[in-house]
Design a protein around this motif. Structure first.
Motif, PDB file in Angstrom:
ATOM      1  N   ARG A 109       0.078 -10.685   3.284  1.00 18.68           N
ATOM      2  CA  ARG A 109      -0.494  -9.505   4.070  1.00 18.68           C
ATOM      3  C   ARG A 109       0.694  -9.787   4.621  1.00 18.68           C
ATOM      4  NH1 ARG A 109      -5.384  -7.491   2.535  1.00 18.68           N
ATOM      5  NH2 ARG A 109      -6.862  -8.729   1.003  1.00 18.68           N
ATOM      6  N   ARG A 110       1.055 -10.537   5.198  1.00 18.89           N
ATOM      7  CA  ARG A 110       1.620 -11.114   5.923  1.00 18.89           C
ATOM      8  C   ARG A 110       2.994 -10.177   6.490  1.00 18.89           C
ATOM      9  NH1 ARG A 110       2.509 -17.488   8.453  1.00 18.89           N
ATOM     10  NH2 ARG A 110       3.246 -16.566  10.752  1.00 18.89           N
ATOM     11  N   PHE A 111       3.910 -10.056   5.171  1.00 22.59           N
ATOM     12  CA  PHE A 111       5.229  -9.287   5.030  1.00 22.59           C
ATOM     13  C   PHE A 111       5.066  -8.312   4.686  1.00 22.59           C
ATOM     14  CE2 PHE A 111       6.298 -14.250   5.138  1.00 22.59           C
ATOM     15  CZ  PHE A 111       7.620 -13.373   5.310  1.00 22.59           C
ATOM     16  N   GLY A 112       3.809  -7.596   4.332  1.00 16.44           N
ATOM     17  CA  GLY A 112       3.607  -5.750   4.208  1.00 16.44           C
ATOM     18  C   GLY A 112       3.060  -5.360   2.685  1.00 16.44           C
ATOM     19  N   MET A 113       3.363  -6.626   1.863  1.00 16.16           N
ATOM     20  CA  MET A 113       3.212  -6.329   0.249  1.00 16.16           C
ATOM     21  C   MET A 113       2.354  -6.459   0.006  1.00 16.16           C
ATOM     22  SD  MET A 113       6.516  -6.488  -0.066  1.00 16.16           S
ATOM     23  CE  MET A 113       7.441  -6.960  -1.610  1.00 16.16           C
ATOM     24  N   TRP A 114       1.742  -6.934   0.409  1.00 19.87           N
ATOM     25  CA  TRP A 114       0.111  -6.734  -0.713  1.00 19.87           C
ATOM     26  C   TRP A 114      -0.552  -4.912  -1.314  1.00 19.87           C
ATOM     27  CZ3 TRP A 114      -3.699  -9.895  -1.577  1.00 19.87           C
ATOM     28  CH2 TRP A 114      -5.219  -9.698  -2.363  1.00 19.87           C
ATOM     29  N   ASP A 115       0.155  -4.100  -1.073  1.00 20.99           N
ATOM     30  CA  ASP A 115      -0.112  -3.326  -2.012  1.00 20.99           C
ATOM     31  C   ASP A 115       0.800  -2.751  -2.746  1.00 20.99           C
ATOM     32  OD1 ASP A 115      -2.354  -2.683   0.076  1.00 20.99           O
ATOM     33  OD2 ASP A 115      -0.879  -1.168   1.161  1.00 20.99           O
ATOM     34  N   SER A 125      13.109  -1.588  -3.429  1.00 24.40           N
ATOM     35  CA  SER A 125      14.284  -1.718  -2.282  1.00 24.40           C
ATOM     36  C   SER A 125      14.592  -2.894  -1.871  1.00 24.40           C
ATOM     37  CB  SER A 125      13.595  -0.730  -1.120  1.00 24.40           C
ATOM     38  OG  SER A 125      12.881  -2.104  -0.259  1.00 24.40           O
ATOM     39  N   LYS A 126      15.659  -3.076  -1.607  1.00 29.48           N
ATOM     40  CA  LYS A 126      16.480  -3.885  -1.518  1.00 29.48           C
ATOM     41  C   LYS A 126      15.604  -5.016  -0.700  1.00 29.48           C
ATOM     42  CE  LYS A 126      20.733  -5.703  -0.430  1.00 29.48           C
ATOM     43  NZ  LYS A 126      22.252  -6.318   0.849  1.00 29.48           N
ATOM     44  N   GLY A 127      15.490  -4.521   0.534  1.00 31.56           N
ATOM     45  CA  GLY A 127      14.310  -5.191   1.472  1.00 31.56           C
ATOM     46  C   GLY A 127      13.254  -5.110   1.266  1.00 31.56           C
ATOM     47  N   MET A 128      12.926  -4.995   0.129  1.00 30.48           N
ATOM     48  CA  MET A 128      10.905  -5.586  -0.710  1.00 30.48           C
ATOM     49  C   MET A 128      11.448  -6.846  -1.606  1.00 30.48           C
ATOM     50  SD  MET A 128       9.520  -2.280  -1.270  1.00 30.48           S
ATOM     51  CE  MET A 128       8.070  -2.226  -1.811  1.00 30.48           C
ATOM     52  N   PRO A 156      13.285  -5.670  11.294  1.00 26.39           N
ATOM     53  CA  PRO A 156      13.701  -5.792  12.195  1.00 26.39           C
ATOM     54  C   PRO A 156      11.646  -7.261  12.020  1.00 26.39           C
ATOM     55  CG  PRO A 156      14.277  -4.006  12.432  1.00 26.39           C
ATOM     56  CD  PRO A 156      14.430  -3.558  11.537  1.00 26.39           C
ATOM     57  N   ARG A 157      10.926  -6.290  11.510  1.00 24.95           N
ATOM     58  CA  ARG A 157       9.686  -7.239  11.339  1.00 24.95           C
ATOM     59  C   ARG A 157       9.934  -8.224  10.785  1.00 24.95           C
ATOM     60  NH1 ARG A 157       4.413  -2.944  11.245  1.00 24.95           N
ATOM     61  NH2 ARG A 157       5.240  -2.882  13.778  1.00 24.95           N
ATOM     62  N   ALA A 158      10.157  -7.851   9.602  1.00 17.73           N
ATOM     63  CA  ALA A 158      10.074  -9.338   7.963  1.00 17.73           C
ATOM     64  C   ALA A 158      11.281 -10.363   9.035  1.00 17.73           C
ATOM     65  CB  ALA A 158      10.719  -7.983   7.191  1.00 17.73           C
ATOM     66  N   THR A 159      12.327  -9.574   9.865  1.00 17.59           N
ATOM     67  CA  THR A 159      13.057 -11.032  10.425  1.00 17.59           C
ATOM     68  C   THR A 159      12.049 -11.512  11.448  1.00 17.59           C
ATOM     69  OG1 THR A 159      15.253  -9.774  10.270  1.00 17.59           O
ATOM     70  CG2 THR A 159      15.341 -11.127  11.627  1.00 17.59           C
ATOM     71  N   LYS A 160      11.209 -11.368  12.037  1.00 11.64           N
ATOM     72  CA  LYS A 160      10.914 -11.454  12.615  1.00 11.64           C
ATOM     73  C   LYS A 160       9.549 -12.327  12.037  1.00 11.64           C
ATOM     74  CE  LYS A 160       7.214 -10.624  16.739  1.00 11.64           C
ATOM     75  NZ  LYS A 160       6.436  -9.842  17.287  1.00 11.64           N
TER      76      LYS A 160
END
Length: 229
Positions: A109-115, A125-128, A156-160
């Motif tokens: 959830r924190r890294f937006g990968m829940w779904d 994607s590469k970032g994912m 930027p959000r994932a970096t933060k």
């Protein structure tokens, strides 16, 4: 937390690529491993991980002797979902399932990968994929992190989120060795630095120490890097 000395290491017998490099990381400390391309940073990390066939070195990891390695280039199994990658890592570290489940859900959830937790990484994607490497690395809460170029591909959000989580891990006493080319961020977050050039350490210590070695007492890390390498 990490005490290592590399006498010599290379990809061929009697042909050392790196030599005489000492790496020490204290509990809660973040040490930046910096240097130009081809300087020997990745070879140093591979040596610490025991991946170099030709190497004369010693390494000791303190605490619970558990470490996590987060590679520069994401690696994954094509037939395992994101959740299954996390579950596999938990099994390797022999984590209790309920503790693993709670931490995995929180990280996803924190890294937006829940779904996408039940999706195959081949569709990411590469970032994912890079975020997946962070999730796998952080799942076990080891006492030592070895991180190679973590900012590549992160938005930027994932970096933060990564930096906040890293600070949380350091606050509980985990040590971090991080190789990076993002010098402005490194200058802001690292406690000490090891600057490698030509296969050897050319300077190490705090930013003040690096500035003294470069002869520029007020310089930014980028300028010191330019002078010393």
């Amino acid at each position: 937390m990490l005490d290592a000395h590399i006498v010599e290491a290379g990809y061929e017998a009697s042909a050392g690529t790196i030599r005489n490099i000492t790496i020490q990381v204290q509990p809660g400390e973040l040490v930046g491993l910096i240097g130009p391309n081809g300087a020997g940073k990745s070879t140093s990390i591979k040596t610490l991980l025991g991946q170099m066939q030709y190497a004369n070195y010693h390494v000791h990891i303190g605490g619970n002797s558990r470490y996590a390695y987060i590679p520069e280039h994401p690696v994954h199994y094509d037939y395992l979902t994101l959740w299954e990658h996390l579950d596999l890592a938990a099994a390797v570290y022999e984590l209790e399932y309920e503790s693993f489940r709670q931490r995995a859900e929180a990280l996803l959830r924190r890294f937006g990968m829940w779904d996408v937790r039940h999706d195959l990484p081949g569709s990411f994607s590469k970032g994912m994929r890079q975020k997946m490497m962070l999730l796998v690395g952080f799942i076990a809460e080891p006492d030592m992190y070895i991180v190679d170029e973590p900012f590549i591909g992160l938005d930027p959000r994932a970096t933060k989120d990564f930096l906040i989580l890293l600070e949380e891990e350091r606050s509980r006493g985990a040590g971090v060795l991080m190789s990076t080319h993002v010098l402005d961020t490194a200058e802001r977050i690292c406690d000490r630095f090891i600057l490698i050039s030509g296969g050897a350490a050319v300077a190490s210590g705090t930013l003040a120490d690096i500035r003294q070695a470069s002869g520029k007492p007020e310089a930014a890390l980028f300028e010191c890097f330019d002078i010393l390498t």
